[in-house]
Design a protein around this motif. Structure first.
Motif, short mmCIF file in Angstrom:
data_model
loop_
_atom_site.label_atom_id
_atom_site.label_comp_id
_atom_site.label_asym_id
_atom_site.label_seq_id
_atom_site.Cartn_x
_atom_site.Cartn_y
_atom_site.Cartn_z
N HIS A 36 27.14 45.86 33.87
CA HIS A 36 28.37 44.89 34.26
C HIS A 36 28.77 45.20 35.63
O HIS A 36 29.01 46.50 36.24
N ASP A 37 29.24 44.21 36.26
CA ASP A 37 29.70 44.24 37.87
C ASP A 37 31.20 44.75 37.66
O ASP A 37 32.23 43.55 37.33
N ARG A 39 33.26 44.90 39.86
CA ARG A 39 34.22 43.93 40.78
C ARG A 39 34.59 42.60 40.46
O ARG A 39 35.81 41.95 40.72
N LYS A 40 34.06 42.23 39.13
CA LYS A 40 34.56 40.99 38.50
C LYS A 40 35.90 41.29 37.82
O LYS A 40 36.68 40.37 37.64
N HIS A 41 36.28 42.54 37.60
CA HIS A 41 37.65 42.74 37.11
C HIS A 41 38.57 43.33 38.18
O HIS A 41 39.57 43.82 37.90
N TYR A 46 40.25 39.93 47.35
CA TYR A 46 38.74 40.61 47.62
C TYR A 46 38.07 41.24 46.58
O TYR A 46 37.25 42.24 46.61
N ARG A 47 38.91 41.34 45.18
CA ARG A 47 38.46 42.04 44.05
C ARG A 47 38.46 43.52 44.33
O ARG A 47 37.49 43.94 43.91
#
Length: 60
Positions: A36-37, A39-41, A46-47
């Motif tokens: 799971h990334d 940074r997607k959340h 710029y996350r």
């Protein structure tokens, strides 16, 4: 066996594990590796996932 990995750098996890004993286990269906990334959340344009600095400094 199911293993979930939460990371900022998913490529660092998926590439090496695809070419090792873990990779063979995934091919045989023994291991279910889910990456799971984080940074997607993240927040903002710029996350961003970093928090504000806390503490630190010199304690004289």
């Amino acid at each position: 066996m199911q293993v979930d990995v939460i990371t900022l750098f998913p490529e660092v996890v998926t590439v090496p594990l695809g070419a090792s004993i873990m990779g063979r286990a995934r091919e045989k269906g023994v291991l279910d590796l889910r990456v799971h990334d984080l940074r997607k959340h993240g927040m903002g344009k710029y996350r961003q996932v970093d928090d504000a600095p806390f503490g630190g400094g010199l304690a004289w």
